[in-house]
Write a protein that holds these residues in place. Sequence first.
Motif, PDB file in Angstrom:
ATOM      1  N   ARG A  39       0.709  -1.277   0.025  1.00  0.00           N
ATOM      2  CA  ARG A  39      -0.058   0.083  -0.005  1.00  0.00           C
ATOM      3  C   ARG A  39       0.852   1.202  -0.008  1.00  0.00           C
ATOM      4  O   ARG A  39       0.261   2.426  -0.335  1.00  0.00           O
ATOM      5  CB  ARG A  39      -1.073  -0.035   1.084  1.00  0.00           C
ATOM      6  CG  ARG A  39      -0.401   0.138   2.591  1.00  0.00           C
ATOM      7  CD  ARG A  39      -1.393   0.042   3.546  1.00  0.00           C
ATOM      8  NE  ARG A  39      -0.913   0.183   4.804  1.00  0.00           N
ATOM      9  CZ  ARG A  39      -0.832   1.433   5.500  1.00  0.00           C
ATOM     10  NH1 ARG A  39      -1.381   2.680   4.877  1.00  0.00           N
ATOM     11  NH2 ARG A  39      -0.342   1.790   6.455  1.00  0.00           N
ATOM     12  N   ILE A 114      -2.128  -4.815   4.582  1.00  0.00           N
ATOM     13  CA  ILE A 114      -3.503  -4.450   4.661  1.00  0.00           C
ATOM     14  C   ILE A 114      -3.476  -3.564   3.549  1.00  0.00           C
ATOM     15  O   ILE A 114      -2.574  -2.933   2.841  1.00  0.00           O
ATOM     16  CB  ILE A 114      -3.980  -3.740   5.773  1.00  0.00           C
ATOM     17  CG1 ILE A 114      -2.873  -2.757   6.190  1.00  0.00           C
ATOM     18  CG2 ILE A 114      -3.999  -4.817   7.255  1.00  0.00           C
ATOM     19  CD1 ILE A 114      -3.445  -1.984   7.340  1.00  0.00           C
ATOM     20  N   GLN A 115      -4.985  -3.075   3.074  1.00  0.00           N
ATOM     21  CA  GLN A 115      -5.072  -2.088   2.147  1.00  0.00           C
ATOM     22  C   GLN A 115      -6.274  -1.464   2.581  1.00  0.00           C
ATOM     23  O   GLN A 115      -6.904  -1.764   3.482  1.00  0.00           O
ATOM     24  CB  GLN A 115      -5.752  -2.818   0.952  1.00  0.00           C
ATOM     25  CG  GLN A 115      -4.641  -3.667   0.077  1.00  0.00           C
ATOM     26  CD  GLN A 115      -3.358  -3.052  -0.399  1.00  0.00           C
ATOM     27  OE1 GLN A 115      -3.497  -1.697  -0.874  1.00  0.00           O
ATOM     28  NE2 GLN A 115      -2.241  -3.572  -0.493  1.00  0.00           N
ATOM     29  N   GLU A 116      -6.215  -0.074   2.312  1.00  0.00           N
ATOM     30  CA  GLU A 116      -7.220   1.133   2.489  1.00  0.00           C
ATOM     31  C   GLU A 116      -8.367   1.035   1.807  1.00  0.00           C
ATOM     32  O   GLU A 116      -8.502   0.706   0.522  1.00  0.00           O
ATOM     33  CB  GLU A 116      -6.527   2.473   2.197  1.00  0.00           C
ATOM     34  CG  GLU A 116      -5.188   2.506   3.218  1.00  0.00           C
ATOM     35  CD  GLU A 116      -4.271   2.540   2.415  1.00  0.00           C
ATOM     36  OE1 GLU A 116      -3.033   3.033   2.647  1.00  0.00           O
ATOM     37  OE2 GLU A 116      -4.122   1.799   1.209  1.00  0.00           O
ATOM     38  N   PHE A 232      -9.425  -0.389   7.094  1.00  0.00           N
ATOM     39  CA  PHE A 232      -8.267  -1.066   6.583  1.00  0.00           C
ATOM     40  C   PHE A 232      -8.989  -2.743   6.268  1.00  0.00           C
ATOM     41  O   PHE A 232      -9.769  -3.028   7.241  1.00  0.00           O
ATOM     42  CB  PHE A 232      -7.215  -0.963   7.272  1.00  0.00           C
ATOM     43  CG  PHE A 232      -6.487   0.023   7.246  1.00  0.00           C
ATOM     44  CD1 PHE A 232      -5.739   0.672   6.473  1.00  0.00           C
ATOM     45  CD2 PHE A 232      -6.752   1.270   8.384  1.00  0.00           C
ATOM     46  CE1 PHE A 232      -5.166   1.736   6.644  1.00  0.00           C
ATOM     47  CE2 PHE A 232      -6.159   2.231   8.587  1.00  0.00           C
ATOM     48  CZ  PHE A 232      -5.325   2.757   7.625  1.00  0.00           C
ATOM     49  N   TYR A 233      -8.445  -3.467   5.364  1.00  0.00           N
ATOM     50  CA  TYR A 233      -8.774  -4.718   5.338  1.00  0.00           C
ATOM     51  C   TYR A 233      -7.702  -5.464   4.907  1.00  0.00           C
ATOM     52  O   TYR A 233      -6.609  -4.973   4.269  1.00  0.00           O
ATOM     53  CB  TYR A 233     -10.029  -4.880   4.308  1.00  0.00           C
ATOM     54  CG  TYR A 233      -9.622  -4.557   2.907  1.00  0.00           C
ATOM     55  CD1 TYR A 233      -9.200  -5.472   2.028  1.00  0.00           C
ATOM     56  CD2 TYR A 233      -9.602  -3.329   2.471  1.00  0.00           C
ATOM     57  CE1 TYR A 233      -8.794  -5.238   0.567  1.00  0.00           C
ATOM     58  CE2 TYR A 233      -9.189  -2.931   1.148  1.00  0.00           C
ATOM     59  CZ  TYR A 233      -8.900  -4.011   0.235  1.00  0.00           C
ATOM     60  OH  TYR A 233      -8.607  -3.500  -1.018  1.00  0.00           O
ATOM     61  N   ARG A 234      -7.677  -6.700   5.147  1.00  0.00           N
ATOM     62  CA  ARG A 234      -6.671  -7.637   4.631  1.00  0.00           C
ATOM     63  C   ARG A 234      -7.128  -8.118   3.085  1.00  0.00           C
ATOM     64  O   ARG A 234      -8.071  -8.731   2.869  1.00  0.00           O
ATOM     65  CB  ARG A 234      -6.289  -8.940   5.517  1.00  0.00           C
ATOM     66  CG  ARG A 234      -5.959  -8.717   6.735  1.00  0.00           C
ATOM     67  CD  ARG A 234      -5.786  -9.736   7.688  1.00  0.00           C
ATOM     68  NE  ARG A 234      -5.493  -9.437   9.000  1.00  0.00           N
ATOM     69  CZ  ARG A 234      -6.364  -9.495  10.113  1.00  0.00           C
ATOM     70  NH1 ARG A 234      -7.537  -9.590   9.950  1.00  0.00           N
ATOM     71  NH2 ARG A 234      -5.780  -8.981  11.184  1.00  0.00           N
ATOM     72  N   GLU A 270       1.752  -5.326   9.507  1.00  0.00           N
ATOM     73  CA  GLU A 270       0.257  -4.998   9.450  1.00  0.00           C
ATOM     74  C   GLU A 270      -0.668  -6.044   9.359  1.00  0.00           C
ATOM     75  O   GLU A 270      -1.914  -6.053   9.507  1.00  0.00           O
ATOM     76  CB  GLU A 270       0.171  -3.846   8.474  1.00  0.00           C
ATOM     77  CG  GLU A 270       0.802  -2.650   8.743  1.00  0.00           C
ATOM     78  CD  GLU A 270       0.589  -1.776   7.666  1.00  0.00           C
ATOM     79  OE1 GLU A 270       0.793  -0.364   7.738  1.00  0.00           O
ATOM     80  OE2 GLU A 270       0.133  -2.036   6.284  1.00  0.00           O
ATOM     81  N   THR A 271      -0.182  -7.388   8.979  1.00  0.00           N
ATOM     82  CA  THR A 271      -1.118  -8.272   8.803  1.00  0.00           C
ATOM     83  C   THR A 271      -1.838  -8.715   9.989  1.00  0.00           C
ATOM     84  O   THR A 271      -2.955  -9.183  10.208  1.00  0.00           O
ATOM     85  CB  THR A 271      -0.424  -9.643   7.915  1.00  0.00           C
ATOM     86  OG1 THR A 271       0.188  -9.505   6.807  1.00  0.00           O
ATOM     87  CG2 THR A 271      -1.278 -10.981   7.859  1.00  0.00           C
ATOM     88  N   GLY A 274      -4.253  -5.887  11.384  1.00  0.00           N
ATOM     89  CA  GLY A 274      -5.371  -5.255  10.412  1.00  0.00           C
ATOM     90  C   GLY A 274      -5.451  -3.959  10.335  1.00  0.00           C
ATOM     91  O   GLY A 274      -6.284  -3.184  10.025  1.00  0.00           O
TER      92      GLY A 274
END
Length: 302
Positions: A39, A114-116, A232-234, A270-271, A274
């Motif tokens: 990200r 993670i991603q936003e 945020f989500y995995r 970050e995994t 989350g």
Amino acid sequence: MMNQYDCMIIGGGPAGLSAALTLGRARRKVALVDNGTNRNRVTQESHGFLTRDGIKPQEFKNLASKDIESYPSITMMDQTVIEIIKDDITGLFLVNTSENKTYVTEKILLATGIQEEFPLPQIRQYYGKSLFSCPYCDGWELRDKPLAIIAENEEHISHMTKLVFNWSQDLIVFTNGHQLSKKIQNDFEQKKIKAYTNAIKDLHGDDGNLSSVELEPGDNILRAGGFVVPSFYRPNKFAKQLNCQVDENGTIMTDGAGRTTAAGIYIAGETEKGGPSSLMIAAAEGFKAASSINMDITIERF
């Protein structure tokens, strides 16, 4: 087997890179699999990492990769993992990629991060250049500028505004149609912080540099940048599919050293939570998880 590894690291951000380096130095046969979707790839500069303050994320990655190249037992792969299956008889894992490759490994380290998700799709045009999510990372560069705080949850709004106030007191809060409690409004008024609860119609600027926030009634509020609070989500379900236990907050449960509740599965960066993390913390957690992996392999084979 030619494609069998001691450990496969899924994700080549600071946590995965740090873990690969640590395991390579421990003479483990390691594969680091990464598809370039980290990200921070949209970020112009990364801050807060000692000796590398202000470095571009890609340059950081290139330097780390060069370090890793010194260790012949590490293989770096530009591939996308689509499936991880545990063989209950052997205890080994089969790792399948979108490139139709299959690998076998004794241990798995999940470091995919993670991603936003943003409250407004337009934020993507400015994210990483004039809109950010971490004041510790980018507050210094925006100090004393007229800034926007864009968030929808009152708790997040209050937290981010109070934090950013340390770097700039020229703040305007935009809630995108969400109301604020009287207490929060009073807190902001005392600090001369204006809050707009109208829906945001659009963001304006040039080449990623924010210039104004347009509200639904037509008001155009001049701003030179700011901070947003994404959710945020995995980006994958590997941890769930591999039966790693997760607590009520969505945090993947570990022993504090990267070991999950699923045998042979480790996590770093970050995994786990989350949520966002700094480069330095992620790299440190990669080292810690790699140390656990190496110790477990050592004990199991001794």
